[in-house]
Design a protein around this motif. Structure first.
Motif, mmCIF file in Angstrom:
data_model
loop_
_atom_site.group_PDB
_atom_site.id
_atom_site.type_symbol
_atom_site.label_atom_id
_atom_site.label_comp_id
_atom_site.label_asym_id
_atom_site.label_seq_id
_atom_site.Cartn_x
_atom_site.Cartn_y
_atom_site.Cartn_z
ATOM 1 N N GLU A 89 -5.059 3.799 12.179
ATOM 2 C CA GLU A 89 -4.647 3.851 10.780
ATOM 3 C C GLU A 89 -3.346 4.624 10.611
ATOM 4 O O GLU A 89 -2.493 4.239 9.810
ATOM 5 N N HIS A 90 -3.188 5.704 11.375
ATOM 6 C CA HIS A 90 -1.958 6.496 11.223
ATOM 7 C C HIS A 90 -0.733 5.687 11.632
ATOM 8 O O HIS A 90 0.353 5.873 11.092
ATOM 9 N N ALA A 98 -0.996 -6.473 7.735
ATOM 10 C CA ALA A 98 -0.874 -7.412 6.608
ATOM 11 C C ALA A 98 -1.338 -6.813 5.287
ATOM 12 O O ALA A 98 -0.579 -6.813 4.306
ATOM 13 N N PRO A 99 -2.555 -6.275 5.153
ATOM 14 C CA PRO A 99 -2.972 -5.724 3.862
ATOM 15 C C PRO A 99 -2.209 -4.447 3.491
ATOM 16 O O PRO A 99 -1.971 -4.184 2.312
ATOM 17 N N VAL A 100 -1.808 -3.657 4.487
ATOM 18 C CA VAL A 100 -1.067 -2.422 4.206
ATOM 19 C C VAL A 100 0.289 -2.740 3.580
ATOM 20 O O VAL A 100 0.700 -2.140 2.585
ATOM 21 N N LEU A 101 0.993 -3.710 4.164
ATOM 22 C CA LEU A 101 2.309 -4.068 3.643
ATOM 23 C C LEU A 101 2.205 -4.873 2.357
ATOM 24 O O LEU A 101 3.072 -4.787 1.486
ATOM 25 N N ASP A 102 1.135 -5.650 2.222
ATOM 26 C CA ASP A 102 0.918 -6.378 0.972
ATOM 27 C C ASP A 102 0.709 -5.400 -0.180
ATOM 28 O O ASP A 102 1.262 -5.576 -1.276
ATOM 29 N N GLN A 103 -0.043 -4.354 0.067
ATOM 30 C CA GLN A 103 -0.279 -3.330 -0.953
ATOM 31 C C GLN A 103 1.014 -2.606 -1.320
ATOM 32 O O GLN A 103 1.198 -2.166 -2.454
ATOM 33 N N ALA A 104 1.927 -2.508 -0.359
ATOM 34 C CA ALA A 104 3.202 -1.837 -0.602
ATOM 35 C C ALA A 104 4.215 -2.747 -1.287
ATOM 36 O O ALA A 104 5.339 -2.317 -1.553
ATOM 37 N N GLY A 105 3.841 -3.989 -1.569
ATOM 38 C CA GLY A 105 4.770 -4.918 -2.204
ATOM 39 C C GLY A 105 5.720 -5.576 -1.237
ATOM 40 O O GLY A 105 6.742 -6.142 -1.656
ATOM 41 N N MET A 106 5.402 -5.516 0.062
ATOM 42 C CA MET A 106 6.240 -6.136 1.094
ATOM 43 C C MET A 106 5.376 -7.041 1.961
ATOM 44 O O MET A 106 5.171 -6.777 3.151
ATOM 45 N N PRO A 107 4.794 -8.082 1.411
ATOM 46 C CA PRO A 107 3.877 -8.917 2.187
ATOM 47 C C PRO A 107 4.545 -9.502 3.427
ATOM 48 O O PRO A 107 5.745 -9.789 3.430
ATOM 49 N N VAL A 108 3.743 -9.665 4.475
ATOM 50 C CA VAL A 108 4.251 -10.231 5.719
ATOM 51 C C VAL A 108 4.482 -11.724 5.524
ATOM 52 O O VAL A 108 3.547 -12.470 5.232
ATOM 53 N N ARG A 109 5.711 -12.152 5.681
ATOM 54 C CA ARG A 109 6.041 -13.570 5.491
ATOM 55 C C ARG A 109 5.875 -14.380 6.773
ATOM 56 O O ARG A 109 5.593 -15.577 6.721
ATOM 57 N N ASP A 110 6.095 -13.729 7.905
ATOM 58 C CA ASP A 110 5.885 -14.423 9.180
ATOM 59 C C ASP A 110 5.885 -13.376 10.288
ATOM 60 O O ASP A 110 6.320 -12.235 10.091
#
Length: 429
Positions: free
Chosen positions: A59-60, A102-114
């Motif tokens: 997680e870290h 994926a969920p961490v970056l999606d929550q940050a407003g930077m969803p993984v595009r590829d």
């Protein structure tokens, strides 16, 4: 090189081909994350891959990736690439890492595009299940090297060198006779400068010499000069002169002079005439002035810890206007540094480091600090490690390497508006 005009990305091979140019080398055992601004490529982040162990990444580690990318406040998407030795095993080894991000970056407003796996011989899409598009074991890595964007970058003057740990940190080989003569000149200048280390006039004259060299036009070939180079190396042996040069390159002469006022480094009782390669007094005290050894009290009273005594998150100013040394060295002030000046200093320090001698550790430490300011931790670690090899226990190198090792980001690198940009914003879209 100058910032290129916008380049067109036509597919994954172009994106993956841009990464080594952005980093300066082809990464290995690395996670590379690139932010997106609409259809434009943004910042590039490289991290060592976490040790394979379980199905999920620590997680870290996931939060560290998010924390670094959060610095690009206008990013609205992310691209990920796992550079590993074998794409056959990549999905099983690092699939959990991508799934966790994926969920961490999606929550940050930077969803993984590829996302992609890149091995030594093959690469493939991490989310691609189409055997025609991503055949097993993948597509040839040569497609990346032959991509149109990679060819265009090379045409524009960009190059991909060896990884930092494999690079020779010397600027170029120097003739043995020149190196020997320069080291002899350094020792001679040190004998003259040491008793003047607490002279305000000498401090200002040292800055004069460095300021003239920092004003050299970019790209002008470096012409070795034994006497000048020996003087510059000797000046780096005095800690507060060394640090004033770093500060001046980023924040200007005024900050370099004002920043030392509160440390009471100068002694009015020192009446020796200031010396430089152009000003050598004929006082009968040797070719460059008075005698004296390196054990000056200035080095005892001026330790690098003074810079880090207050890790303030706000810029600190002298008289409410000029940033102090701590603020500059931590990248908190000025709002945007003089990147051209720092680039020029990096080139000069590379030349001086190549001479060897006592000043090599100081020159390599300066290069490490500049790399850290640029956000290039791998290069910083290499320069700082080389500095400690040249002089074990060199304190400033130890302090900056500690910052690099714990993942601390220079203040300038953490802000998009002040970060060093190799190619300029929106270079590829």
């Amino acid at each position: 090189m100058t910032a290129p005009e916008r380049l067109t990305v036509t597919g994954p091979a172009d994106i993956l081909g841009f990464i080594p140019h952005s980093l300066g080398y082809w990464p290995s055992d690395s996670l590379v994350a690139m932010t997106m601004h609409g259809r434009q490529l943004g910042a590039t982040l490289r991290l060592d891959l976490p040790a394979p162990g379980g199905a999920a990444a620590p997680e870290h580690y996931l939060q560290a990736v998010r924390g670094y990318l959060d610095a690009d406040t206008s990013a609205d998407g992310t691209l990920l690439a796992v550079f590993t030795s074998d794409t056959h095993l990549a999905a099983g080894t690092y699939g959990g890492l991508l799934a966790g991000l994926a969920p961490v970056l999606d929550q940050a407003g930077m969803p993984v595009r590829d996302a992609w796996y890149v091995g030594g011989d093959y690469w493939r899409g991490a989310f691609c299940l189409d055997a025609e598009c991503c055949p097993c074991p993948g597509r040839a890595v040569q497609e990346i090297r032959d991509s149109a964007l990679n060819a265009e970058m090379v045409y524009r003057g960009s190059s991909v060198g060896p990884a930092p740990e494999r690079q020779d940190t010397a600027a170029r080989p120097l003739p043995a006779m020149h190196r020997a003569a320069a080291m002899e000149a350094e020792e001679e200048w040190e004998r003259g400068l040491s008793p003047r280390s607490r002279s305000l006039a000498q401090f200002r004259l040292v800055l004069d010499v460095w300021e003239d060299l920092l004003a050299r036009p970019a790209g002008l070939p470096w012409v070795p000069d034994v006497d000048r180079d020996g003087f510059m190396c000797a000046s780096l042996l005095v800690p507060h002169w060394r640090d004033a040069v770093l500060v001046m390159s980023a924040a200007g002469r005024k900050a370099a002079e004002a920043g030392v006022e509160g440390f009471y480094l100068f002694d009015d009782a020192v009446q020796l005439e200031a010396i430089s390669p152009q000003l050598v007094p004929g006082n009968g005290a040797g070719a460059h002035g008075g005698a004296g050894g390196p054990g000056s009290t200035a080095g005892e009273r001026w330790g690098p810890e003074r810079f880090y005594s207050a890790h303030s998150t706000e810029p600190v100013a002298v008289d409410g206007e000029v940033p102090n040394y701590g603020a500059v060295l931590m990248g908190m002030a000025p709002a945007v540094p003089d990147w051209a000046g720092m680039d020029g200093l990096d080139c000069i320090l590379a030349e001086l480091a190549a001479l060897g001698g006592q000043a090599a550790a100081a020159a390599l430490t300066g290069r490490g600090w500049i790399s850290w300011c640029r956000g290039r931790g791998s290069y910083a670690a290499r320069h700082l490690s080389d500095a400690l090899s040249a002089e074990p226990g060199y304190r400033l190198a130890e302090l900056i390497l500690e910052l690099v090792g714990r993942g601390s980001i220079c203040g300038w690198a953490a802000r998009k508006e002040s970060a060093w940009q190799k190619f300029g914003p929106g270079a590829a879209a």
